[in-house]
Design an enzyme around this catalytic site. Structure first.
Site, PDB file in Angstrom:
ATOM      1  N   LYS A  34     -12.542   1.820  -8.222  1.00 42.45           N
ATOM      2  CA  LYS A  34     -11.723   2.178  -7.021  1.00 42.45           C
ATOM      3  C   LYS A  34     -10.439   1.456  -6.526  1.00 42.45           C
ATOM      4  O   LYS A  34     -10.116   0.915  -7.289  1.00 42.45           O
ATOM      5  CB  LYS A  34     -12.248   1.639  -5.707  1.00 42.45           C
ATOM      6  CG  LYS A  34     -12.693  -0.033  -5.538  1.00 42.45           C
ATOM      7  CD  LYS A  34     -13.521  -0.178  -4.022  1.00 42.45           C
ATOM      8  CE  LYS A  34     -13.405  -1.726  -4.096  1.00 42.45           C
ATOM      9  NZ  LYS A  34     -14.122  -1.644  -2.573  1.00 42.45           N
ATOM     10  N   ARG A 141     -19.542  -3.495   8.721  1.00 43.33           N
ATOM     11  CA  ARG A 141     -18.393  -2.894   8.539  1.00 43.33           C
ATOM     12  C   ARG A 141     -18.784  -1.467   8.032  1.00 43.33           C
ATOM     13  O   ARG A 141     -18.700  -0.638   9.022  1.00 43.33           O
ATOM     14  CB  ARG A 141     -18.061  -3.597   6.762  1.00 43.33           C
ATOM     15  CG  ARG A 141     -16.640  -3.216   6.116  1.00 43.33           C
ATOM     16  CD  ARG A 141     -16.333  -3.846   5.549  1.00 43.33           C
ATOM     17  NE  ARG A 141     -17.138  -3.667   4.169  1.00 43.33           N
ATOM     18  CZ  ARG A 141     -16.534  -3.740   2.522  1.00 43.33           C
ATOM     19  NH1 ARG A 141     -15.444  -4.678   2.734  1.00 43.33           N
ATOM     20  NH2 ARG A 141     -17.634  -3.788   1.633  1.00 43.33           N
ATOM     21  N   TYR A 288      20.268 -10.836  -1.283  1.00 42.94           N
ATOM     22  CA  TYR A 288      20.662 -10.927   0.037  1.00 42.94           C
ATOM     23  C   TYR A 288      20.023 -12.038   0.798  1.00 42.94           C
ATOM     24  O   TYR A 288      19.845 -13.036   0.001  1.00 42.94           O
ATOM     25  CB  TYR A 288      19.586  -9.865   0.563  1.00 42.94           C
ATOM     26  CG  TYR A 288      19.333  -8.733   0.420  1.00 42.94           C
ATOM     27  CD1 TYR A 288      20.286  -7.618   0.627  1.00 42.94           C
ATOM     28  CD2 TYR A 288      18.386  -7.282  -0.271  1.00 42.94           C
ATOM     29  CE1 TYR A 288      20.846  -6.427   1.304  1.00 42.94           C
ATOM     30  CE2 TYR A 288      18.439  -6.835  -0.596  1.00 42.94           C
ATOM     31  CZ  TYR A 288      19.509  -5.225   0.477  1.00 42.94           C
ATOM     32  OH  TYR A 288      19.653  -4.510  -0.175  1.00 42.94           O
ATOM     33  N   MET A 341      14.011  -4.146  -3.448  1.00 44.60           N
ATOM     34  CA  MET A 341      13.006  -3.125  -2.831  1.00 44.60           C
ATOM     35  C   MET A 341      12.653  -2.004  -4.235  1.00 44.60           C
ATOM     36  O   MET A 341      11.449  -2.371  -4.528  1.00 44.60           O
ATOM     37  CB  MET A 341      13.434  -2.052  -2.217  1.00 44.60           C
ATOM     38  CG  MET A 341      12.453  -0.751  -1.636  1.00 44.60           C
ATOM     39  SD  MET A 341      12.926   0.676  -1.332  1.00 44.60           S
ATOM     40  CE  MET A 341      13.284  -0.349   0.223  1.00 44.60           C
TER      41      MET A 341
END
Length: 395
Positions: A34, A141, A288, A341
């Site tokens: 998964k 759950r 930054y 980023m």
């Protein structure tokens, strides 16, 4: 291509066989693929795991199940050799017909889910739908509660010809805790649930529980218990393993490093290339907010990956705090300044001959997902699942 993941097929198959041997006996090991095989690429990993002997694969939803089926077909895995595919995170009404049409096996715990599946099978003119019923033994759950809720569900299934209970399962909340009282309680509740299934004469083929830590933590005793529970209903036992397939496992609280965990090998190597080089002078600030001030003349390399690609921002480095690193020419290159980023800067001052286009290991030998997780205050699961390269391939 700014970054790519290479998956070691040899290591992946080796990890699977290690876990299968640790489970021992006739207990099957379901290989969880998964979340795109925990970021490794399900299309790459699923065929490798099937060829290593996996009888079952676990996916999140119907879309993942369809993609894995297609990957096995493209890889040339013969239909007769294809594993069962367990859809592990439930379904909605609109998913039911696709589940039936593709022959996937859904995890269910609500009467409504089974009604949708039975209706879909009738519309398609197909026989009973095999399902695995999840028992909620303490996760709160997904799963049917032990007691009246389970008894009512079992009574309904007995009268419904469109559903066949192929498996009964649960999930442990604290499998990574040695001697967990919660696990003991969950076992007891699961045994009670199996008794209800047996009394209803629902002949499940599979009984399964656990995750990677279930095998790693007192594996022999866990599996022996599971085998005993399965025998009650004449079923075969199975354990589910995910992150360990890919070379990682949570530490077992209260114990040292287990033998299984020591032998696992990370499967993923995430690579990028140097796209820029510059000489920085003492006093220059990097990235930054200028959180890193260059203390002396340094050579800096620019990498085209950042937090949008899966390099956690917590790996940033200031003068007061060391951060993460990448491997350049086989040596550690510390991150300097803030991870951006899509860009990260590393110090290559002490590494000879670094040039534009050089390969860089972002994750792999020398810099593991556990290294990243420790710095980011998280777990290896989150690191590998968050990797978003341009391309993945088996090697």
């Amino acid at each position: 291509m700014k970054s790519w993941v290479e998956v070691s097929e040899r290591r992946l198959a080796g990890n699977y066989r290690l876990l299968r041997d640790a489970a021992g006996g006739d207990t099957a090991v379901l290989a969880v693929v998964k979340a795109n095989a925990y970021g490794h690429g399900a299309a790459v990993c699923a065929p490798v795991l099937v060829r290593a002997g996996a009888e079952w694969l676990g996916v999140t939803d119907v879309a993942e199940g369809a993609a894995v089926q297609k990957a096995l077909e493209v890889a040339g895995v013969a239909r007769r050799e294809r594993p069962g595919i367990l859809v592990m995170s439930g379904l909605l009404r609109e998913d039911a017909e696709e589940v039936v049409r593709l022959g996937l096996t859904p995890v269910v715990w609500l009467r409504e889910q089974m009604e949708w599946l039975a209706e879909a099978a009738k519309r398609l003119g197909m026989g009973p739908v095999g399902v695995h019923v999840e028992i909620d033994t303490g996760m709160a759950r997904q799963g049917v509660a032990v007691g009246v809720e389970l008894e009512e569900l079992v009574a309904w299934v007995r009268g419904e010809s469109g559903i066949r209970v192929d498996g009964v399962m649960t999930h442990f909340a604290s499998s990574e805790v040695a001697g967990s009282a919660q696990t003991v309680l969950q076992r007891r509740r699961f045994e009670e649930a199996i008794g209800v299934v047996q009394a209803a004469d629902l002949r499940a083929s599979w009984v399964h529980a656990g995750n990677s830590s279930t095998i790693d933590n007192e594996g022999v005793r866990n599996v022996a218990w599971l085998q005993g529970v399965a025998e009650i209903v004449g079923a075969r036992s199975m354990v589910r393993t995910g992150i360990a397939l890919y070379g990682y496992c949570l530490p077992i609280e209260g114990e040292g490093l287990s033998e299984v965990r020591q032998k696992l090998q990370p499967v993923m190597t995430w690579k990028t290339r140097v796209i820029g080089l510059r000489e920085a002078e003492a006093g220059d600030t990097v990235g930054y907010n200028g959180i890193y001030c260059v203390p002396r003349a340094m050579r800096l390399a620019l990498l085209p990956v950042g937090y949008a690609d899966g390099v956690r921002r917590e790996l940033s480095a200031s003068n007061a705090r060391a951060g993460g690193w990448a491997m350049v020419r086989g040596e550690k290159a510390p991150i300097v300044g803030r991870v951006s980023m899509n860009l990260t800067i590393v110090d290559v001052s002490g590494i000879e001959g670094v040039a534009l286009g050089d390969e860089v290991v972002v994750l792999g030998d020398g810099v593991t997902a556990e290294d990243h997780a420790r710095l980011a205050g998280t777990i290896a699961y989150e690191i590998v699942c968050g990797v978003r390269p341009a391309h993945r391939s088996g090697v």
